[in-house]
Design an enzyme around this catalytic site. Sequence first.
Site, PDB file in Angstrom:
ATOM      1  CG  ASP A 264       9.811 -27.058 -35.894  1.00  0.00           C
ATOM      2  OD1 ASP A 264       8.774 -26.667 -36.200  1.00  0.00           O
ATOM      3  OD2 ASP A 264      11.077 -26.536 -36.132  1.00  0.00           O
TER       4      ASP A 264
ATOM      5  CD  GLU B 143       7.486 -25.294 -42.797  1.00  0.00           C
ATOM      6  OE1 GLU B 143       8.437 -24.900 -43.740  1.00  0.00           O
ATOM      7  OE2 GLU B 143       6.952 -24.653 -41.890  1.00  0.00           O
TER       8      GLU B 143
END
Length: 380
Positions: A58, A234
Site C-alpha cells: 500500500d 478500495e
Amino acid sequence: MSTSSEPPRRRALLKGTLAVGAAAAGALALPPGAARAAAREAAGRAPAVNPLVRHRADPHVHRHTDGRYYFTATVPEYDRIVLRRSRTLRSLATAEESVVWRRHTNGEMAAHIWAPEIHHIDGKWYLYFAAAPSHDVWKIRMWVLENAHSDPFKGSWVEKGRITTAWDTFSLDATTFTHRGARYLAWAQKDPGEDHNSAVFLSRMAGPWTLTGPQVRLTTPEYDWECVGFKVNEGPSFLQRHGRVLMTYSASATDANYCMGLLTAAADSDLLDPASWTKSPRPVFTSNDTTKQYGPGHNSFTVAEDGRTDVLVYHARPYKDIVGDPLNDPNRHTRVQRLGWKADGTPDFGVPVADGPGSVLASAGREAVDRAGPVPLAGP
C-alpha cells in the site's frame, strides 16, 4: 506499450555504474560521513530498480516542495507507521526508515495498522491510516495524526481522532486531494445496504479530519474481476491530467486476483455527482505471467525527478501461489514505473515490469501528450 531498445538501456545502466564508481573513488578523500552521503547521492542518480522497497505494501509517495520524496506504507506486522525520505526515487530503497508512531497496546488503534498516507496541508503534516481496537480486530476505521513541525521526522505526531462518516462500518484507505479550490476525502467503506465488502466514497472536507456535506458512492464492486475472493473496491488514488480527473482503485482479494480499476471525470464537472464519473468495464493494471508480477494494486502517483514524468507507485508479489491468508504473506513489495499516456490523453498503465535492474521509469507507457509539463498532482 512501448519499451526502450536494448542499447539505450545498457548505456543507462553503464552510466549509473560509472556514477557510483566515480563517487566511490572520490570518497577516498572524504570524511567517512561525507563519503557515505556522496555514495548514496550517486546511487540515487542511477536508474531505479524494482522492487524499490521490499516488504512494504500500500505504498504512498509524496513529493514535497523541498524537492524530496516522502514515503510510507503498510508493514507486514501491521503494528506501526514508518517514514522514509530521499532526494530521488531510487534512494528510497536505502533511505533510513523512521518509526513515527506505534499501535496502542490495547483499546483503540491497537490492531491492523493499514495503508498510511502522508500529506502536507496548510503548513502541517498529516498521516491518514486505518486501525482496529484490540477487542475487535476487524472493526477497522480511519484515523488521523498531525505534526506541526516543518520536518515530519521531528516534532510530535498528535492523535487527532477518528474520521467520522455517515455509517459506523468497516472503513479504510483514506486519501485527500484538492480540486478547484476544494479539499476532498476519498475512502473505502462497507455500505450496510449493499452486498459487498467495500465501495469507494467521496466527500468534501471542512478540515483535515472532518467531512462536510454529502458523502457519495463513486464505485461499488459489480464486474466479475472486482469480486474474486471478496467483493472489494478500495485504495483510491487521484491524478489530474489533460482536462480529466482520474481515480484509480483496487479490486478483489489481495492475492494474484488483486488488480486496479479506473474512474474518469471531466475536470470541470461536479466530482460529487456520481454521474460525472465514467467507470472502465475492464481492469487497467493486472497480474502478468510474463513479467512474473502478481496482485498489483493499492497505488499512488508521483512525478520523477525531472518534474515531468508521471510515475505509478504500487505493490505486487513476485509469485502467484500463496499458502494461507494472503494478508499473512509479507512479500508485497513497493514498485515504481512510468505512467504513459495515449494519443487521446488517456492513461496507459502498461503491465507491471519485471524485477531487476534497468530504468523502470523508461520501461512502460508512451510519451506524455502534454510536453509543456505536467499539471500539478491531485493533492496538496
